[in-house]
Design an enzyme around this catalytic site. Structure first.
Site, PDB file in Angstrom:
ATOM      1  N   LYS A  84       0.085  -3.465   6.465  1.00  0.00           N
ATOM      2  CA  LYS A  84       1.591  -3.035   5.847  1.00  0.00           C
ATOM      3  C   LYS A  84       2.688  -3.601   5.413  1.00  0.00           C
ATOM      4  O   LYS A  84       2.839  -4.311   7.110  1.00  0.00           O
ATOM      5  CB  LYS A  84       1.952  -1.192   5.864  1.00  0.00           C
ATOM      6  N   SER A 161       4.615   6.219   3.931  1.00  0.00           N
ATOM      7  CA  SER A 161       5.111   5.100   3.808  1.00  0.00           C
ATOM      8  C   SER A 161       4.413   4.325   3.627  1.00  0.00           C
ATOM      9  O   SER A 161       4.059   3.255   2.482  1.00  0.00           O
ATOM     10  CB  SER A 161       6.656   4.381   4.401  1.00  0.00           C
ATOM     11  N   SER A 185       4.539   9.210   8.152  1.00  0.00           N
ATOM     12  CA  SER A 185       4.290   8.176   7.415  1.00  0.00           C
ATOM     13  C   SER A 185       3.055   7.262   7.324  1.00  0.00           C
ATOM     14  O   SER A 185       2.681   6.701   6.314  1.00  0.00           O
ATOM     15  CB  SER A 185       5.533   6.530   7.355  1.00  0.00           C
TER      16      SER A 185
END
Length: 467
Positions: A84, A161, A185
């Site tokens: 990420k 996220s 997330s």
């Protein structure tokens, strides 16, 4: 060749390693297939901010040579993984979904702790995945990289996220991903995309640099199943001197601890947190069926609710002040290009006093105390991961929901970031539109292995789906 590539992108990390060991296929074949899949899905899903094709193939060739000699360098040698874009990866800018960060203005010569461990174990880095700006919300869109979409229906959100990571795993662009979880997330996008994800106990996976969201932020695996997550945890759950809050070495191998099932475990099943949450019927039914299967596997299941007095105001204080801190050093011009929603919560955070913050810490402490006492009676808590399935892409909240912030539709996830407990989401079916449904497993702090073991039992029993 296309059929072989399709087969390779469907394999778990555990099966890939078996193939390398037996000579059935090579890291180079697997990496080429994963890169091809990543390029195929990118126009539709927008899962990546950048791919590392040359570097990935170079690492795959080195891995192939080691496997031919029978000398793999670690537990994940030659396995493709994505990272990420909130986590540092040496040689690539970490832009955090923000146009306020200058790619040429930072030092990109350091790996985050989990990334460093992956590098040491021979993993192949495919690319960096999308995030909302600074990871601030439960869906994945940002001023820098746009909207990330759901692999089951591109008109819907992938969640966030870590939405890019979830979409990549779900569509075969690597079996393993690193995500970050501040309020759900990794679990939110995993549930929406139909894969597995674990938020470990805080500190089990070291983090550097420290998150502006403080001890709400966790690093965790996003994978095809619990066995892959356990393997990944055996690599990334290692101490790192850069994180002063990291835990010591794990007491045992997570992969070795998968067996044993759920027989005799005391399971609390809370379908709606005592009626506080309106759960969609399809979600409620799928989770209940999975819980009934846990009982069939020998767990002692009791329908009961933890004492989770609504902690959202305290969470907002902690979260919004973290957001304000994240942008504190930005100039006025840089702040002008931020996501409008992020600017809004930063302004709210900047208005909080030190006493407001400490009052929120008191709420958090009390919540942790209550959950600790709850787990004196129950080994596991089971809830839906989310009360809904994926909604329209590009929105922070479902249309017509009445919610203003993403925490309104994530009541099952963010409380366990406040308590620092391990929590995982397991895909347990789909709704009438074919959208995935997630079941959440929560255990007491430091009992990550138990969460993985229970999740693995659901996969072994054929209850868990997807991946």
């Amino acid at each position: 060749m296309t059929e072989l590539a399709d087969d390779l992108t469907a394999l778990s990390a555990v099966r890939l390693l078996d193939g390398y060991r037996g000579g059935g296929f090579s890291p180079v074949e697997v990496t080429r297939a994963a890169l091809r899949r990543a390029e195929e899905i990118q126009p539709e899903l927008n899962a990546f901010v950048r791919l590392f094709a040359e570097d990935a193939l170079e690492r795959a060739r080195a891995s192939e040579r080691r496997w031919r000699r029978g000398e793999p360098c670690g537990l994940l040698d030659g396995v493709p993984v994505t990272v990420k874009d909130l986590l540092l990866l040496r040689g690539a800018p970490t832009l955090r979904g923000s146009r306020a960060i200058d790619p040429a203005g930072g030092r990109w010569d350091e790996d985050a702790p989990a990334v460093a461990r992956l590098r040491e174990h021979g993993a192949v880095f495919l690319g960096k995945t999308t995030t909302p700006e600074f990871g601030w919300k439960g869906v994945t869109d940002s001023p820098l990289s746009g909207v990330t979409r759901n692999p089951h229906d591109p008109a819907r959100t992938a969640g966030g996220s870590s939405g890019g990571a979830a979409a990549a795993v779900a569509r075969g662009a690597g079996p393993l991903a690193l995500g970050t979880d501040g309020g759900g997330s990794v679990r939110i996008p995993a549930a929406f995309c139909g894969i597995f994800a674990l938020k470990p106990t805080y500190g089990r996976v070291p983090l550097h640099p420290a998150s502006p969201f403080g001890t709400l932020a966790h690093v965790g695996p996003m994978t095809r199943d619990a066995a892959d997550a356990a393997l990944l945890m055996d690599v990334i759950a290692a101490p790192d001197s850069r994180d002063w809050s990291a835990l010591g070495p794990a007491p045992e191998s997570f992969a070795a601890g998968l067996t044993g099932g759920v027989r005799g475990l005391r399971v609390a099943y809370s379908p709606s947190l005592g009626g506080q949450v309106a759960v969609r019927p399809a979600v409620a039914a799928a989770v209940r069926r999975a819980v009934e299967r846990l009982a069939g596997l020998g767990a002692y299941v009791e329908e009961t609710d933890p004492d989770l007095t609504e902690p959202v105001d305290a969470f907002h204080t902690l979260w919004f002040t973290g957001a304000a801190r994240a942008v504190q050093r930005l100039s006025r011009k840089q702040r002008e290009v931020l996501d409008p929603g992020l600017r809004e919560i930063c302004a709210a955070g900047a208005r909080c006093s030190a006493l407001d913050y400490l009052a929120a810490v008191d709420v958090r402490t009390d919540l942790g105390h209550r959950m600790g006492r709850f787990h004196d009676r129950y080994d596991l808590l089971v809830t839906p991961t989310l009360p809904i399935t994926a909604f329209e892409a590009g929105a922070e909240v479902p249309k017509g929901s009445g919610h203003h912030r993403w925490t309104g539709w994530t009541p099952f996830t963010y409380p366990f970031n406040m308590t620092q407990q391990p929590a995982a989401t397991v895909p347990v079916g789909t709704d009438a539109d074919g959208l995935p449904i997630g079941l959440q497993l929560v255990a007491a702090r430091h009992r990550d292995a138990l969460v993985l073991r229970a999740a693995h039992a659901l996969y072994e029993a054929g209850v868990a789906t997807g991946g």
